[in-house]
Design a protein around this motif. Structure first.
Motif, PDB file in Angstrom:
ATOM      1  N   LYS A 145      44.723  16.546 141.418  1.00 55.13           N
ATOM      2  CA  LYS A 145      43.558  16.696 140.797  1.00 55.13           C
ATOM      3  C   LYS A 145      43.119  15.556 140.268  1.00 55.13           C
ATOM      4  O   LYS A 145      41.835  15.204 140.018  1.00 55.13           O
ATOM      5  CB  LYS A 145      44.042  17.816 139.811  1.00 55.13           C
ATOM      6  N   CYS A 146      44.127  14.689 139.888  1.00 52.03           N
ATOM      7  CA  CYS A 146      43.447  13.482 139.084  1.00 52.03           C
ATOM      8  C   CYS A 146      42.667  12.419 139.982  1.00 52.03           C
ATOM      9  O   CYS A 146      41.847  11.580 139.690  1.00 52.03           O
ATOM     10  CB  CYS A 146      44.577  12.486 138.673  1.00 52.03           C
ATOM     11  N   ILE A 147      42.618  12.565 141.297  1.00 58.48           N
ATOM     12  CA  ILE A 147      41.944  11.672 142.145  1.00 58.48           C
ATOM     13  C   ILE A 147      40.605  12.052 142.280  1.00 58.48           C
ATOM     14  O   ILE A 147      39.630  11.453 142.863  1.00 58.48           O
ATOM     15  CB  ILE A 147      42.400  11.548 143.744  1.00 58.48           C
ATOM     16  N   LEU A 148      40.261  13.020 141.885  1.00 60.74           N
ATOM     17  CA  LEU A 148      38.865  13.626 141.701  1.00 60.74           C
ATOM     18  C   LEU A 148      37.928  12.603 140.890  1.00 60.74           C
ATOM     19  O   LEU A 148      36.677  12.676 140.848  1.00 60.74           O
ATOM     20  CB  LEU A 148      38.705  15.176 141.046  1.00 60.74           C
ATOM     21  N   LYS A 149      38.627  12.015 139.997  1.00 65.07           N
ATOM     22  CA  LYS A 149      37.852  10.964 139.133  1.00 65.07           C
ATOM     23  C   LYS A 149      37.723   9.669 139.915  1.00 65.07           C
ATOM     24  O   LYS A 149      37.207   8.608 139.453  1.00 65.07           O
ATOM     25  CB  LYS A 149      38.968  10.548 137.897  1.00 65.07           C
ATOM     26  N   LEU A 150      38.157   9.650 141.103  1.00 59.45           N
ATOM     27  CA  LEU A 150      38.152   8.462 142.028  1.00 59.45           C
ATOM     28  C   LEU A 150      37.083   8.981 143.169  1.00 59.45           C
ATOM     29  O   LEU A 150      37.337   8.503 144.193  1.00 59.45           O
ATOM     30  CB  LEU A 150      39.356   7.827 142.603  1.00 59.45           C
TER      31      LEU A 150
END
Length: 255
Positions: free
Chosen positions: A47-52
């Protein structure tokens, strides 16, 4: 009863943090931002890659992913998405929101016919689609709407006939239908396309200087042999370089 006996023995996969994801950002030869998280033993979509999500390319291939979330539609700038060699049996309808996508690789997964949504036909800029090595018995008829599609991989599936929708793709250059249980003779009307599964027509602009030299040298040797052959045995391919899939695969643009 001792605690911990009920713990799941299934591998949880590697956890990806935002810091790790940022370190995986790369710049392509044509100046695009690629997030490369391939072959990292990832079992669930980070989910953290949604910030990228402003990246141009996303590589999640060779992992253990079983699901792609609807939030994939946050990657609105995505032009290249590689999900090959995972454990996906379903692609979300949200895939149709990636309007800038020109290359989609879903090869070597567990996709059946119900796992591919009709929304895949909304990818109007798509030029390359790889669905090889899955469990497909048919493909969505909406693929006929992919008017910019150039390359299509359907090899190693369960297709028993050539999909009718393929006859309506005006720019299709190559299709691979190898290793499907398609009866001989069922390919009427699609012969010129089907022959290309082993023949790639490569433009000079697609090749680097080194590969271009190899291709031209090979063409000269071929021309030399043809000039010594009987006239009735010659085949002329006007305007072509040398059909060579290996040279194309060596290029940075053919990943």
């Amino acid at each position: 009863m001792a605690k911990g006996n009920k713990q799941s023995k299934e591998p949880k996969g590697r956890k990806i943090t935002l810091k790790m994801a940022k370190l995986a950002l790369k710049l392509t030869v044509d100046g695009k931002r690629r997030l490369d998280l391939s072959n990292m033993e990832i079992a669930s979509f980070p989910k953290c890659i949604l910030k990228l999500c402003d990246v141009d390319e996303l590589d999640l291939s060779r992992n253990m992913l079983k699901k792609i979330p609807d939030s994939i539609d946050k990657f609105v700038n995505l032009r290249w998405l590689d999900l090959h060699s995972n454990q996906l049996d379903h692609i979300p309808e949200a895939i149709g929101h990636l309007q800038n996508l020109y290359s989609l690789n879903l090869c070597n997964n567990l996709l059946s016919s119900i796992g591919l949504p009709n929304e895949i036909g909304l990818l109007q800029k798509l030029r390359s689609l790889n669905l090889g090595m899955n469990l497909l018995e048919s493909i969505p008829s909406s693929i006929a709407a992919l008017k910019e599609l150039r390359h299509l991989g359907l090899f190693n599936n369960h297709l028993t006939r050539v999909p009718e929708c393929l006859r309506n793709l005006p720019h299709l250059e190559s299709i691979n239908l190898k290793c499907n249980p398609i009866p001989s003779g069922d390919d009427k009307g699609i012969d010129p396309i089907q022959r290309v599964e082993c023949l790639y027509l490569v433009r000079e602009s697609c090749l680097c200087a080194s590969c271009l030299k190899k291709v031209k040298d090979a063409r000269q040797r071929l021309d030399s042999r043809l000039s010594r052959a009987p006239a009735h045995g010659r085949s002329i391919f006007a305007g072509l370089i040398t059909p060579n899939s290996v040279a194309q695969e060596d290029q940075a643009t053919w990943r």
